[in-house]
Motif scaffolding. Structure first.
Motif, PDB file in Angstrom:
ATOM      1  N   GLU A   1      48.126  27.492  33.283  1.00 29.85           N
ATOM      2  CA  GLU A   1      48.931  28.766  33.219  1.00 29.85           C
ATOM      3  C   GLU A   1      47.978  29.273  31.668  1.00 29.85           C
ATOM      4  O   GLU A   1      48.907  30.986  32.173  1.00 29.85           O
ATOM      5  CB  GLU A   1      50.271  27.878  32.468  1.00 29.85           C
ATOM      6  N   GLU A   2      47.448  29.143  30.672  1.00 30.91           N
ATOM      7  CA  GLU A   2      47.183  29.458  30.096  1.00 30.91           C
ATOM      8  C   GLU A   2      46.244  31.022  29.827  1.00 30.91           C
ATOM      9  O   GLU A   2      45.237  32.004  30.065  1.00 30.91           O
ATOM     10  CB  GLU A   2      46.398  29.182  28.309  1.00 30.91           C
ATOM     11  N   GLU A   3      45.625  30.714  31.207  1.00 34.80           N
ATOM     12  CA  GLU A   3      44.159  31.372  32.203  1.00 34.80           C
ATOM     13  C   GLU A   3      44.975  32.307  33.492  1.00 34.80           C
ATOM     14  O   GLU A   3      43.954  33.273  33.641  1.00 34.80           O
ATOM     15  CB  GLU A   3      43.694  30.998  33.074  1.00 34.80           C
ATOM     16  N   PHE A   4      45.925  32.801  32.825  1.00 34.76           N
ATOM     17  CA  PHE A   4      46.885  33.889  33.586  1.00 34.76           C
ATOM     18  C   PHE A   4      46.340  34.630  33.979  1.00 34.76           C
ATOM     19  O   PHE A   4      46.607  36.169  34.590  1.00 34.76           O
ATOM     20  CB  PHE A   4      48.804  33.463  33.795  1.00 34.76           C
ATOM     21  N   PRO A   5      46.771  35.648  32.413  1.00 36.87           N
ATOM     22  CA  PRO A   5      46.579  36.460  32.269  1.00 36.87           C
ATOM     23  C   PRO A   5      45.028  37.201  32.834  1.00 36.87           C
ATOM     24  O   PRO A   5      45.052  38.126  32.917  1.00 36.87           O
ATOM     25  CB  PRO A   5      46.009  36.596  30.497  1.00 36.87           C
ATOM     26  N   THR A   6      44.187  36.207  33.626  1.00 40.77           N
ATOM     27  CA  THR A   6      43.216  36.418  34.057  1.00 40.77           C
ATOM     28  C   THR A   6      43.004  37.613  34.537  1.00 40.77           C
ATOM     29  O   THR A   6      42.191  38.329  35.672  1.00 40.77           O
ATOM     30  CB  THR A   6      42.112  35.617  33.750  1.00 40.77           C
ATOM     31  N   ILE A   7      43.801  36.642  35.734  1.00 40.32           N
ATOM     32  CA  ILE A   7      44.565  37.931  37.222  1.00 40.32           C
ATOM     33  C   ILE A   7      44.663  39.003  37.414  1.00 40.32           C
ATOM     34  O   ILE A   7      44.216  39.694  37.662  1.00 40.32           O
ATOM     35  CB  ILE A   7      46.045  37.036  37.728  1.00 40.32           C
ATOM     36  N   ARG A   8      45.747  39.683  36.025  1.00 44.40           N
ATOM     37  CA  ARG A   8      45.711  41.183  36.404  1.00 44.40           C
ATOM     38  C   ARG A   8      44.226  41.584  35.859  1.00 44.40           C
ATOM     39  O   ARG A   8      44.089  42.779  36.459  1.00 44.40           O
ATOM     40  CB  ARG A   8      46.329  41.685  34.902  1.00 44.40           C
ATOM     41  N   ASN A   9      42.745  41.321  35.418  1.00 42.78           N
ATOM     42  CA  ASN A   9      41.990  41.827  35.354  1.00 42.78           C
ATOM     43  C   ASN A   9      40.947  41.651  36.663  1.00 42.78           C
ATOM     44  O   ASN A   9      40.637  42.857  37.808  1.00 42.78           O
ATOM     45  CB  ASN A   9      40.862  41.002  34.624  1.00 42.78           C
ATOM     46  N   ILE A  10      41.303  40.788  37.532  1.00 44.99           N
ATOM     47  CA  ILE A  10      40.845  40.606  38.794  1.00 44.99           C
ATOM     48  C   ILE A  10      41.542  41.219  39.552  1.00 44.99           C
ATOM     49  O   ILE A  10      40.958  41.684  40.437  1.00 44.99           O
ATOM     50  CB  ILE A  10      40.992  39.083  39.242  1.00 44.99           C
ATOM     51  N   MET A  11      42.494  41.255  39.959  1.00 43.20           N
ATOM     52  CA  MET A  11      43.689  42.034  40.444  1.00 43.20           C
ATOM     53  C   MET A  11      43.560  43.244  40.350  1.00 43.20           C
ATOM     54  O   MET A  11      42.461  44.337  41.214  1.00 43.20           O
ATOM     55  CB  MET A  11      45.097  41.701  41.152  1.00 43.20           C
ATOM     56  N   TYR A  12      43.094  44.483  39.231  1.00 49.61           N
ATOM     57  CA  TYR A  12      42.512  45.401  39.062  1.00 49.61           C
ATOM     58  C   TYR A  12      41.144  45.580  39.407  1.00 49.61           C
ATOM     59  O   TYR A  12      41.334  46.673  40.665  1.00 49.61           O
ATOM     60  CB  TYR A  12      42.720  45.153  37.167  1.00 49.61           C
ATOM     61  N   ARG A  13      40.527  44.962  39.290  1.00 53.06           N
ATOM     62  CA  ARG A  13      39.180  45.250  39.742  1.00 53.06           C
ATOM     63  C   ARG A  13      39.161  45.374  41.298  1.00 53.06           C
ATOM     64  O   ARG A  13      38.644  46.074  42.036  1.00 53.06           O
ATOM     65  CB  ARG A  13      38.246  44.213  39.040  1.00 53.06           C
ATOM     66  N   LYS A  14      39.432  44.767  42.159  1.00 55.84           N
ATOM     67  CA  LYS A  14      39.712  44.502  43.532  1.00 55.84           C
ATOM     68  C   LYS A  14      40.173  45.802  44.038  1.00 55.84           C
ATOM     69  O   LYS A  14      40.267  46.265  44.647  1.00 55.84           O
ATOM     70  CB  LYS A  14      40.924  43.098  43.902  1.00 55.84           C
ATOM     71  N   LEU A  15      41.466  46.409  43.349  1.00 56.14           N
ATOM     72  CA  LEU A  15      41.905  47.112  43.253  1.00 56.14           C
ATOM     73  C   LEU A  15      41.693  48.755  43.300  1.00 56.14           C
ATOM     74  O   LEU A  15      41.475  49.674  44.659  1.00 56.14           O
ATOM     75  CB  LEU A  15      43.939  47.292  42.580  1.00 56.14           C
TER      76      LEU A  15
END
Lengths: 152, 192
Positions: free
Chosen positions: A94-108
């Motif tokens: 749960e604490e690492e969830f904010p990294t999801i936005r970076n991963i997804m932003y890069r993929k986008l």
């Protein structure tokens, strides 16, 4: 009959089924499968038993799809652990969830037509899904897909 | 040695053996057959609402245009504050969207009708998909009806919505979807 066969043989015209083009046919099939193959690049470490639904749509362009798995951890000995989120090869707490936005932003950035396919286990709770969706909204990856199987 | 070769040439012509090529190709073919997965991803497609700015207020929606679906952790469903069963959802959504202002408690017109699904944090995902699926099936039923009646497609009638959609050109507008936009809002569960 026998005579006729012998006669043909001696004349050297017909020697049975032509096998010369067989490699060509096989190669054609081979190339088809080589092109359609997508090698499984990630090993899924969480169990995702997908829900069943009726209102399904197909995603034909698999290249645009990025998977997010949410489900209980697979532990040795057929046991299940806590619910985790897996993106590519990374398991997240749960604490690492904010990294999801970076991963997804890069993929986008790489693929603007990105569709995020959420492969969520039926037993998962909505809280974790909503948190992941919030991250997807932060990254502006708005096209999602709740992966489901056809209802029997 | 030279004599031996000569002798061979007398019997048959020397050529590259092609017989093994088929075997090699077969082996590769079988390898790719095994590793290929042609299973297409199927699922319920959704578009998330874009992130609002801090000072931006969510657009106002009149209460009668919203059909509230509330799912609690026990899997019970409240539909407009009444306890309901999942298989009642489809009918209610159709009635709500295609009300055209008749019933004062239902939507004014299809274009402004919103279906709001709200869950608790520990609602099971399976239940959420069950309800979401019913809502989508309701919209599919509405679109099918619209395609059959031809009212929104310039008089042309179709067997079902899929037929209508498949014959649409690349930049043609989907009239049916514009007339009955599927506005499904997934509300954030309350924290804690």
């Amino acid at each position: 009959m026998n005579q006729k066969f012998q006669k043909k043989r001696t004349s050297g015209e017909d020697k049975g089924i032509p096998v010369a083009s067989m490699p060509d046919i096989i190669f054609m099939l081979l190339i088809f499968f080589m092109v359609t193959t997508v090698l499984r690049e990630t090993e899924v470490q969480v169990r995702t038993q997908l829900p069943q639904a009726e209102a399904l749509t197909k995603i034909e362009q698999r290249r645009f799809v990025s998977n997010v798995w949410i489900g209980p951890l697979r532990l040795p000995g057929n046991q299940l652990g806590e619910t985790r989120v897996q993106i590519d090869d990374a398991l997240m707490e749960e604490e690492e969830f904010p990294t999801i936005r970076n991963i997804m932003y890069r993929k986008l950035q790489e693929e603007p037509r990105l569709i995020v396919s959420l492969r969520v286990d039926v037993t998962a709770e909505m809280g974790i899904l909503v948190d992941v969706q919030e991250e997807l909204r932060e990254a502006n990856t708005l096209r999602i897909n709740y992966s489901s199987r056809q209802q029997q | 040695m030279a004599g031996l070769l000569d002798k061979k040439r007398d019997r048959e012509e020397i050529q590259v053996p092609l017989a093994g090529m088929a075997d090699i190709a077969f082996l590769l073919l079988i390898f790719f057959l095994v590793v290929t997965t042609i299973d297409m991803d199927t699922g319920i497609g959704m578009t998330l609402p874009p992130k609002l700015d801090e000072d931006q207020e969510p657009p106002p929606v009149r209460e009668r245009n919203v059909l509230n679906l509330l799912l609690n952790a026990q899997g019970q469903l409240l539909m407009n504050d009444e306890l309901a069963n999942v298989n009642q959802v489809r009918e209610q959504v159709v009635r709500h969207v295609t009300n055209f202002g008749e019933d004062p408690n239902l939507s004014e017109r299809p274009g402004v009708a919103v279906i709001s699904i709200k869950t608790e944090r520990n609602t099971r995902y399976e239940r959420y998909i069950d309800v979401l699926d019913e809502v989508w099936m309701a919209y599919f039923a509405i679109w099918d009806d619209a395609a059959r009646s031809g009212e929104y497609t310039g008089g042309r009638t179709f067997r079902d919505y899929d037929h209508y959609r498949n014959q649409l050109g690349e930049d043609e507008d989907n009239e049916i979807r514009e007339a009955f936009p599927a506005q499904i809002s997934v509300a954030e569960p309350d924290r804690g």
